[in-house]
Motif scaffolding. Structure first.
Motif, PDB file in Angstrom:
ATOM      1  N   ILE A 162     -28.994  33.837   0.031  1.00 23.04           N
ATOM      2  CA  ILE A 162     -28.251  32.668   0.501  1.00 23.04           C
ATOM      3  C   ILE A 162     -27.384  32.112  -0.624  1.00 23.04           C
ATOM      4  N   GLY A 163     -27.891  32.119  -1.846  1.00 22.60           N
ATOM      5  CA  GLY A 163     -27.111  31.643  -2.990  1.00 22.60           C
ATOM      6  C   GLY A 163     -25.884  32.492  -3.257  1.00 22.60           C
ATOM      7  N   VAL A 164     -26.034  33.820  -3.152  1.00 23.43           N
ATOM      8  CA  VAL A 164     -24.890  34.715  -3.351  1.00 23.43           C
ATOM      9  C   VAL A 164     -23.860  34.498  -2.258  1.00 23.43           C
ATOM     10  N   LYS A 165     -24.332  34.411  -1.008  1.00 23.06           N
ATOM     11  CA  LYS A 165     -23.413  34.187   0.109  1.00 23.06           C
ATOM     12  C   LYS A 165     -22.697  32.837  -0.033  1.00 23.06           C
ATOM     13  N   LEU A 166     -23.423  31.820  -0.473  1.00 25.26           N
ATOM     14  CA  LEU A 166     -22.830  30.503  -0.665  1.00 25.26           C
ATOM     15  C   LEU A 166     -21.781  30.531  -1.775  1.00 25.26           C
ATOM     16  N   ALA A 167     -22.084  31.220  -2.861  1.00 22.36           N
ATOM     17  CA  ALA A 167     -21.120  31.313  -3.965  1.00 22.36           C
ATOM     18  C   ALA A 167     -19.828  31.990  -3.501  1.00 22.36           C
TER      19      ALA A 167
END
Length: 117
Positions: free
Chosen positions: A71-76
């Motif tokens: 989720i963090g990678v997708k958000l970034a």
């Protein structure tokens, strides 16, 4: 709860379709150097951001496992996409490299969603 999650997944997919569809419809214009970010692309990216955040919250509230790194990678990636589209939204022409970057990052975001398990 499952119905609500499915509704937000559908809205998230609509946001992706708006962003990626806006890119794909202007690929010829990108080749000519006249591509621009459309309002649909901005609204699609915003829809993805809001529905994605809601989906994380709903899944955690439903005691489902959430892969926070994914989720963090997708958000970034989405923040970069949203920043580029927002800053350049009023420009008559967008550089080929920036326009291609948004399309590429959007595609990568889709593949991360589907393939990262």
């Amino acid at each position: 709860m499952d119905v609500l999650i499915h509704v937000f997944v559908a809205l998230h997919i609509i946001g992706i379709a708006s962003l990626l569809g806006g890119f794909l419809t202007q690929m010829k214009a990108m080749g000519d150097g006249t591509a621009r970010f459309t309002p649909a692309m901005l609204h699609g990216a915003l829809t993805m951001l809001v529905t994605g955040a809601v989906l994380v919250g709903l899944n955690q509230a439903d005691d489902q496992t959430v892969n926070n790194i994914k989720i963090g990678v997708k958000l970034a990636l989405l923040v970069v996409i949203l920043g580029l589209v927002y800053v350049k939204r009023d420009d008559e022409k967008v550089e080929k490299s920036l326009f291609a970057l948004v399309g590429g990052l959007t595609t990568v975001n889709v593949f991360i969603a589907v393939l990262w398990t």
